[in-house]
Scaffold this motif. Structure first.
Motif, PDB file in Angstrom:
ATOM      1  N   LYS A  68      -4.836 -27.267 101.903  1.00  0.00           N
ATOM      2  CA  LYS A  68      -3.674 -27.297 101.009  1.00  0.00           C
ATOM      3  C   LYS A  68      -4.097 -27.567  99.569  1.00  0.00           C
ATOM      4  O   LYS A  68      -3.538 -27.007  98.645  1.00  0.00           O
ATOM      5  N   ARG A  69      -5.096 -28.428  99.389  1.00  0.00           N
ATOM      6  CA  ARG A  69      -5.574 -28.719  98.031  1.00  0.00           C
ATOM      7  C   ARG A  69      -6.092 -27.450  97.359  1.00  0.00           C
ATOM      8  O   ARG A  69      -5.904 -27.252  96.166  1.00  0.00           O
ATOM      9  N   ILE A  70      -6.721 -26.582  98.134  1.00  0.00           N
ATOM     10  CA  ILE A  70      -7.252 -25.340  97.571  1.00  0.00           C
ATOM     11  C   ILE A  70      -6.114 -24.432  97.115  1.00  0.00           C
ATOM     12  O   ILE A  70      -6.094 -23.982  95.968  1.00  0.00           O
ATOM     13  N   GLY A 110     -10.553 -27.690  93.877  1.00  0.00           N
ATOM     14  CA  GLY A 110      -9.753 -26.596  94.418  1.00  0.00           C
ATOM     15  C   GLY A 110     -10.069 -25.250  93.805  1.00  0.00           C
ATOM     16  O   GLY A 110     -10.248 -24.256  94.517  1.00  0.00           O
ATOM     17  N   LEU A 111     -10.162 -25.195  92.504  1.00  0.00           N
ATOM     18  CA  LEU A 111     -10.439 -23.927  91.831  1.00  0.00           C
ATOM     19  C   LEU A 111     -11.845 -23.435  92.155  1.00  0.00           C
ATOM     20  O   LEU A 111     -12.061 -22.242  92.378  1.00  0.00           O
ATOM     21  N   LYS A 112     -12.800 -24.336  92.215  1.00  0.00           N
ATOM     22  CA  LYS A 112     -14.175 -23.959  92.562  1.00  0.00           C
ATOM     23  C   LYS A 112     -14.215 -23.348  93.956  1.00  0.00           C
ATOM     24  O   LYS A 112     -14.852 -22.313  94.192  1.00  0.00           O
ATOM     25  N   LYS A 113     -13.510 -23.953  94.891  1.00  0.00           N
ATOM     26  CA  LYS A 113     -13.486 -23.434  96.258  1.00  0.00           C
ATOM     27  C   LYS A 113     -12.795 -22.075  96.318  1.00  0.00           C
ATOM     28  O   LYS A 113     -13.226 -21.180  97.043  1.00  0.00           O
ATOM     29  N   MET A 114     -11.735 -21.932  95.539  1.00  0.00           N
ATOM     30  CA  MET A 114     -11.041 -20.644  95.500  1.00  0.00           C
ATOM     31  C   MET A 114     -11.968 -19.569  94.932  1.00  0.00           C
ATOM     32  O   MET A 114     -12.021 -18.445  95.436  1.00  0.00           O
ATOM     33  N   ASN A 115     -12.717 -19.925  93.896  1.00  0.00           N
ATOM     34  CA  ASN A 115     -13.672 -18.974  93.318  1.00  0.00           C
ATOM     35  C   ASN A 115     -14.760 -18.601  94.321  1.00  0.00           C
ATOM     36  O   ASN A 115     -15.200 -17.447  94.365  1.00  0.00           O
ATOM     37  N   ASP A 116     -15.208 -19.578  95.114  1.00  0.00           N
ATOM     38  CA  ASP A 116     -16.197 -19.287  96.153  1.00  0.00           C
ATOM     39  C   ASP A 116     -15.658 -18.259  97.144  1.00  0.00           C
ATOM     40  O   ASP A 116     -16.361 -17.324  97.540  1.00  0.00           O
ATOM     41  N   LEU A 117     -14.402 -18.429  97.543  1.00  0.00           N
ATOM     42  CA  LEU A 117     -13.785 -17.464  98.463  1.00  0.00           C
ATOM     43  C   LEU A 117     -13.680 -16.074  97.828  1.00  0.00           C
ATOM     44  O   LEU A 117     -13.955 -15.066  98.482  1.00  0.00           O
TER      45      LEU A 117
END
Length: 165
Positions: A68-70, A110-117
């Motif tokens: 959810k944080r992502i 969260g944004l870093k993880k979204m960018n990784d995806l």
């Protein structure tokens, strides 16, 4: 829930989820600010209902806290991007933006993880070099997967033992 309340609903979920609002007075003020923002955008227009909601449907699929944080960090970023392009001289726009910026600061990863995806979706898996690298990493990836699934099973097993239902 009507289409007009989706923005308030998503924003409320975000802010309550991260414990930003213990005070209902702040939430009531934000409700007023969002009502003014709705008027600015003419969100009672009939086309708002076309195609269904844009954020609330996405939140249903993200169940774990870290997941959810992502997604919520991405939604907050999108609201901020939208508000930056509006008339920021209006007090209600500034107030909503300030609250969202405060939330964004509490979501550093969260944004870093979204960018990784997003980066993963861009990989050309038909490229031989990418395939070679992927094969080299396969054992490590499988190890992580096994560790994760073992951890989940262990947690489930422990919680079943504790429950005296």
């Amino acid at each position: 829930m009507t289409c007009q309340t989706y923005s308030l609903f998503v924003l409320s979920v975000i802010m309550i989820y991260f414990g930003r609002f213990g005070n209902s007075l702040i939430l009531a003020q934000l409700q007023n600010d969002i009502d003014q923002l709705k008027a600015d955008f003419n969100s009672s227009h009939s086309d708002v209902a076309d195609g269904g909601p844009i954020f609330t449907d996405k939140l249903i699929n993200w169940t774990e806290r870290n997941e959810k944080r992502i997604i919520l960090s991405q939604i907050v970023s999108m609201y901020l991007e939208m508000l930056e392009k509006t008339d920021t001289s209006k007090a209600h726009v500034r107030h909503i933006s300030e609250e969202l910026y405060t939330l964004k600061r509490s979501l550093p990863d969260g944004l870093k993880k979204m960018n990784d995806l997003m980066d993963l979706t861009k990989l050309q898996m038909s490229d031989l070099k990418i395939q070679r690298k992927a094969v080299n990493e396969l054992f490590s990836v499988l190890q992580k997967l096994v560790e994760t699934s073992t951890s989940i099973k262990r947690k489930r097993s422990q919680s079943q033992r504790r429950c005296k239902c």
